[in-house]
Design a protein around this motif. Structure first.
Motif, PDB file in Angstrom:
ATOM      1  N   ALA A  70       0.831  -1.208   0.000  1.00 37.30           N
ATOM      2  CA  ALA A  70       0.000   0.000   0.000  1.00 37.30           C
ATOM      3  C   ALA A  70       0.862   1.253   0.000  1.00 37.30           C
ATOM      4  O   ALA A  70       0.538   2.254  -0.641  1.00 37.30           O
ATOM      5  N   LEU A  71       1.971   1.194   0.684  1.00 34.91           N
ATOM      6  CA  LEU A  71       2.844   2.360   0.779  1.00 34.91           C
ATOM      7  C   LEU A  71       3.627   2.614  -0.506  1.00 34.91           C
ATOM      8  O   LEU A  71       3.869   3.756  -0.882  1.00 34.91           O
ATOM      9  N   GLN A 129       3.186   1.010  -3.753  1.00 33.58           N
ATOM     10  CA  GLN A 129       2.644   0.800  -5.095  1.00 33.58           C
ATOM     11  C   GLN A 129       2.261   2.093  -5.835  1.00 33.58           C
ATOM     12  O   GLN A 129       2.548   2.221  -7.032  1.00 33.58           O
ATOM     13  N   PRO A 130       1.629   3.053  -5.157  1.00 34.47           N
ATOM     14  CA  PRO A 130       1.308   4.283  -5.900  1.00 34.47           C
ATOM     15  C   PRO A 130       2.555   4.940  -6.481  1.00 34.47           C
ATOM     16  O   PRO A 130       2.559   5.355  -7.648  1.00 34.47           O
ATOM     17  N   ALA A 131       3.583   5.019  -5.663  1.00 35.30           N
ATOM     18  CA  ALA A 131       4.825   5.635  -6.152  1.00 35.30           C
ATOM     19  C   ALA A 131       5.393   4.831  -7.312  1.00 35.30           C
ATOM     20  O   ALA A 131       5.847   5.386  -8.322  1.00 35.30           O
TER      21      ALA A 131
END
Lengths: 382, 382
Positions: free
Chosen positions: B87-88, B90-92
């Motif tokens: 979660a921490l 993957q967006p990046a």
């Protein structure tokens, strides 16, 4: 449980903050965790889809590819060619993402008028083909939108294009049939033209390509940029189909007459014979041959410039061979006047010397002229 | 032996040999200049390629360090909380992938066990020790490492670093990687090179198990190598053959496609462990240097022919016209005088002969007169 959930939320918020500080994500995207296969969808209700998509940052990378479906004609004298091409532009507009189930074959496709209507509703790169002359004779559109927001337009056009022609290496020249695509209004900081492997593979010439007198080469796709005002730069892409001239065709029509006409000044040398301190044939008779040769070369160069104006107006093998013809005629005229008429070598150094000079010139001048002619052809082939 | 034939023959041979030597030497010099320029081009192509790959490694490690330095990421990894870690990060990762070409991000447990593939979260837990030397090395030495390795999903340019928890204890490693292809595309866009990346099929099949069979089709096969990425497949197919790729050190080839000469640099590609697993080909048109070299050869040869012919002309006309022919004429006069005896006409040199021939004729005339005087005196005595 509630405490654990709160802790997780705080961790996510902190990470988002750090990532945002690091410039890796925008706060809006960092605050939500999208599913693995979907990117940073950011459709805002009411947003004008005709505005430039900034969801993936700027510049928007527009992938360019072009297929030469056919080249109907190539007029090297006018520097134009008529071609039917498929221009493919591909970019990603995250606002157009949709669930994969909505696409029948993995994408949504629109053709012809439906595509034109759909294109009016979305942002498309403002590209222009700067070397196209007038409006296309025919134009067809196809639009595909993929679930991940990838937009692909294919525009088939039949049109006439200007292209640079360099006949410096005629008849061994290769000419570029090029199409120049330029983004206008948006600078390269906003819209950039790029290409990837699949675009290079699309950029080719159709297998059944035929262009009389020319053989097709490879198609090159080049990225360029155009200077604007105040240091602005605009993205451009140049697609070049190189065609090589079939050299054999020009041999009969141009090169055999050019080399044959070089025999005229040689006749003025070969037709005479040294006798003591004089010559067997009178100077005026051979001068007539030379003058006839001048008119023959003038007629030949006029014919070439009428049939191939682009060749006659540039520095190339043909114009150099014409010049060599004039030089050979000038040399034979000098020989006619200095040797046959005034017998200068005999007057200066005796009859024996004149005889030897004439004997030498009889083979040396034709040999050097022909060697120069062959060298001119070889230089263009090098 | 007659001087009339042998002397000019020796002089002409000397002229031809000297001029030919000068022409050959000047041809060799100009060819070496062109070759030296092409060598410099090859070196530059190699340096640009290596620097691009080094830059990709640095960018990979810079991105990895940024993510690894976030406390919450370190904390989640130390706690082996895969879900939070995903979660921490993957967006990046998705942003990095979409915008900047990062293709892989992975956390490992020592010595080389996959903990989380951010680019492929469902797949984790297997031991990478058999093919990921860089990961083993990082976990063993606790130092940053950069390099290229074949993975299950292809080939990546990795930046790998050790991870520590809040207390500074080693907790594993993290890496980010770029794909090879975009690096080559970038070089094509920036420098106009055409590039191909060829990987040994055996090595690729052994490790890159996620690749589809499509990669191994005949179109991509070059001997025992597979074309993993090319910027212009059709061109590379003409320039490089399978046999060319069996190299162990840099190779420089001169090839042609469609009449255009290309310089092709073949650079062996090594993985982090120093094993050669493929070859990178960089091609660039050498048309300008090859053409200049060819033209220089033609012009220098023509210049040599001109020089030889003019010198031969000088030798023949001077030796024959000013010396041999007057001497022959004088010899005939002397013979006639000898035949005529006392009644012979006075001996005179041929018209416009050189002073030495005049002197010879004068001495012969003195001899004739002296002989004529002696005959008269003898007659008187008898």
């Amino acid at each position: 449980m509630r405490r654990k959930g709160l802790r997780s939320a705080l961790v996510v918020a902190a990470a988002s903050h750090w990532l945002a500080l690091a410039g890796l994500v925008t706060p809006a995207t960092a605050s939500s965790v999208p599913p693995p296969t979907v990117g940073v969808a950011a459709t805002v209700p009411g947003e004008d889809l005709r505005s430039i998509p900034t969801g993936r940052g700027l510049p928007v990378g527009v992938r360019t590819a072009l297929l030469f479906a056919a080249v109907e004609s190539f007029d090297e004298n006018a520097g134009t060619f008529e071609a039917t091409t498929d221009l493919r532009l591909t970019w990603v507009d995250p606002r157009l993402r949709y669930p994969a189930e909505e696409g029948l074959r993995g994408y949504k496709e629109y053709r012809h008028s439906a595509a034109e209507a759909e294109i009016k509703k979305i942002w498309t790169p403002r590209t222009r083909i700067v070397n196209r002359l007038g409006e296309p004779a025919a134009r067809e559109w196809r639009l595909r939108i993929y679930p991940d927001g990838t937009v692909e337009t294919i525009e088939r056009t039949s049109a006439t294009y200007e292209t640079p022609v360099d006949v410096g290496r005629f008849p061994f020249d290769r000419q570029p049939l090029q199409i120049e695509i330029v983004v206008h209004e948006d600078t390269a900081e906003s819209v950039d033209l790029t290409h990837r492997r699949e675009d290079v593979e699309f950029t080719r010439v159709a297998r059944d390509f035929v262009l009389e007198g020319w053989s097709p080469g490879l198609v090159a796709l080049r990225k360029e940029s155009i200077r604007g005002w105040n240091g602005d730069r605009y993205a451009a892409a140049v697609v070049v189909l190189e065609v090589g001239r079939v050299a054999g065709i020009s041999v009969a029509t141009i090169f055999i007459p050019l080399f044959a006409s070089m025999l005229i000044p040689f006749m003025a040398i070969w037709m005479n014979r040294a006798e003591g301190d004089g010559f067997a044939v009178e100077a005026f008779e051979l001068a007539n041959v030379v003058i006839g040769g001048v008119f023959a070369v003038i007629a030949l160069s006029f014919t070439i410039s009428s049939a191939y104006p682009v060749i006659a107006s540039a520095d190339n093998t043909v114009t150099r061979l014409i010049a060599l013809n004039y030089v050979a005629l000038a040399i034979s005229l000098v020989i006619t006047v200095a040797l046959y008429r005034y017998r200068l070598p005999a007057r200066l150094l005796g009859a024996h010397f004149q005889e030897e000079v004439f004997a030498f010139m009889a083979w040396a001048i034709p040999f050097l002229c022909l060697a120069t002619g062959v060298a001119l052809v070889l230089v263009s082939a090098a | 032996m007659t001087f009339r034939r042998s002397a000019p023959a020796i002089l002409v041979t000397t002229v031809v040999v000297v001029v030919a030597l000068v022409s050959v030497v000047s041809n060799v010099i100009s060819h070496r200049m062109a070759a030296a320029f092409e060598d410099a081009q090859f070196s530059l192509m190699g340096e640009i390629l290596r620097s691009q790959l080094r830059r990709a490694e640095s960018r990979a490690i810079a991105s990895a360090e940024l993510v690894a330095a976030i406390p919450s990421v370190r904390e989640a990894f130390a706690a082996r909380d895969r879900e939070t870690l995903l979660a921490l990060t993957q967006p990046a990762f998705l942003i990095q992938k979409e915008k900047y070409g990062i293709s892989q991000a992975q956390f490992h447990l020592a010595p080389a066990v996959s903990f989380l593939r951010v680019h492929n979260p469902p797949k984790f837990g297997e031991d990478l020790a058999s093919y990921r030397n860089i990961v083993i090395e990082v976990n063993r030495t606790q130092a940053i490492r950069k390099g290229t390795e074949i993975t299950t999903s292809g080939i990546g340019i990795f930046g790998t670093l050790p991870m520590v928890d809040a207390a500074g204890t080693a907790s594993g490693s993290f890496e980010m990687a770029y794909d090879f292809g975009p690096q080559l595309d970038e070089l094509k866009n920036e420098y106009g090179f055409e590039l191909g990346f060829f990987v040994e099929e055996k090595a690729l099949r052994a490790t890159a198990t996620s690749l589809t069979e499509e990669v191994y089709n005949d179109q991509n096969r070059f001997g025992n190598h597979i074309s993993f990425h090319t910027t212009h497949a059709a061109l590379l197919r003409e320039l490089v053959t399978g046999g060319d790729l069996d190299i162990r050190e840099e190779a420089r080839l001169l090839r042609a496609s469609g009449g255009v000469p290309y310089g092709v640099l073949l650079e062996p590609a090594y993985d982090y462990a120093g094993r050669q697993y493929g070859v990178i080909a960089v091609a660039r048109s050498f048309a300008a240097t090859r053409s200049a070299d060819g033209q220089a050869k033609v012009w220098q040869t023509l210049l040599g022919i001109f020089a030889a012919v003019v010198l031969i002309g000088g030798v023949l006309t001077v030796v024959r016209g000013l010396l041999l022919r007057p001497l022959t004429a004088l010899g005939a006069t002397l013979g006639a005088a000898a035949d005529a005896g006392a009644a012979a006409d006075p001996i005179v040199a041929p018209e416009a002969a050189c002073s030495e021939v005049f002197e010879l004729a004068a001495q012969a005339e003195r001899l004739r007169r002296s002989a004529a005087g002696g005959n008269v005196a003898g007659a008187d005595r008898s």
